[in-house]
Design a protein around this motif. Structure first.
Motif, mmCIF file in Angstrom:
data_model
loop_
_atom_site.group_PDB
_atom_site.id
_atom_site.type_symbol
_atom_site.label_atom_id
_atom_site.label_comp_id
_atom_site.label_asym_id
_atom_site.label_seq_id
_atom_site.Cartn_x
_atom_site.Cartn_y
_atom_site.Cartn_z
ATOM 1 N N ARG A 1 -1.554 -16.797 33.405
ATOM 2 C CA ARG A 1 -0.614 -17.653 32.670
ATOM 3 C C ARG A 1 0.416 -18.266 33.630
ATOM 4 N N GLY B 1 2.609 -13.093 23.536
ATOM 5 C CA GLY B 1 3.834 -13.494 22.854
ATOM 6 C C GLY B 1 4.765 -12.347 22.526
ATOM 7 N N TYR B 2 4.349 -11.133 22.772
ATOM 8 C CA TYR B 2 5.158 -9.971 22.402
ATOM 9 C C TYR B 2 5.637 -9.162 23.594
ATOM 10 N N ARG C 1 -3.189 -11.307 17.595
ATOM 11 C CA ARG C 1 -3.017 -12.709 17.205
ATOM 12 C C ARG C 1 -2.363 -13.530 18.309
ATOM 13 N N ASN C 2 -1.476 -12.916 19.100
ATOM 14 C CA ASN C 2 -0.802 -13.608 20.203
ATOM 15 C C ASN C 2 -0.380 -12.580 21.243
ATOM 16 N N SER D 1 -4.503 -7.305 30.104
ATOM 17 C CA SER D 1 -3.143 -7.792 29.915
ATOM 18 C C SER D 1 -2.563 -8.272 31.241
ATOM 19 N N MET E 1 -8.264 -13.589 28.294
ATOM 20 C CA MET E 1 -7.508 -13.610 27.045
ATOM 21 C C MET E 1 -8.417 -13.315 25.856
ATOM 22 N N LYS E 2 -9.611 -13.896 25.849
ATOM 23 C CA LYS E 2 -10.539 -13.635 24.750
ATOM 24 C C LYS E 2 -10.939 -12.161 24.729
ATOM 25 N N LYS F 1 -8.085 -10.049 23.379
ATOM 26 C CA LYS F 1 -7.996 -10.128 21.918
ATOM 27 C C LYS F 1 -9.069 -9.270 21.249
ATOM 28 N N SER G 1 -4.319 -11.471 32.296
ATOM 29 C CA SER G 1 -3.921 -12.607 31.455
ATOM 30 C C SER G 1 -2.520 -13.079 31.799
#
Length: 154
Positions: free
Chosen positions: A153, A95-96, A91-92, A146, A22-23, A26, A149
């Motif tokens: 999750r 989430g999208y 940022r997230n 992606s 995830m890091k 980002k 991650s």
């Protein structure tokens, strides 16, 4: 450890394998955003500076006619908006939903398009290779991270 015959790309993937997915995702999204946002200043710079930059690449200057100036500045603005899109994703990222995949695959398509159009237009490699590698490498990295991650999750 295996021999490093793949060069820098192997180093990147080995690094990404050991890092927090995830890091790293980002970071890749922020790098993409900043790369796209570099086009924004060219909206406001005088045309003479753009002509000098274009001649530095070894190609003929673009005509200083209103429609060409307009198109160049609009394209720079669109890249700025794409940069904002990647900031929002960074940022997230998860989430999208499918927007993250759109960003990754869009970058890959952009890289392939830059490679194909640059080559078929007969432009010097230096003009389009940066765009092609930017899109291809970051698109592939974002796609891989992606996927990892999303699986982590679950």
């Amino acid at each position: 450890m295996k021999s490093n015959k793949g060069g820098q790309c192997s180093f990147i993937f080995v690094y990404l394998k050991g890092a927090n997915n995830m890091k790293s995702l980002k970071v890749a999204l922020w790098v993409t955003a900043l790369g796209c946002l570099t086009a924004v200043p060219f909206i406001f710079l005088p045309w003479a500076i753009l002509e000098n930059l274009i001649s530095w690449f070894g190609i003929e200057p673009l005509p200083n006619v209103p429609v060409v100036v307009y198109f160049v500045r609009v394209v720079c603005g669109v890249f700025g908006l794409i940069g904002i899109f990647f900031i929002i994703l960074a940022r997230n990222p998860l989430g999208y939903g499918p927007m993250l995949d759109l960003g990754a695959y869009g970058l890959i398509l952009f890289g392939l398009l830059a490679l194909m159009l640059g080559f078929t237009s007969g432009l010097p490699l230096m003009v389009y290779i940066g765009d092609a590698l930017f899109g291809l490498i970051l698109g592939i990295i974002i796609s891989i991270l992606s996927s990892k991650s999303k699986r982590a999750r679950l």
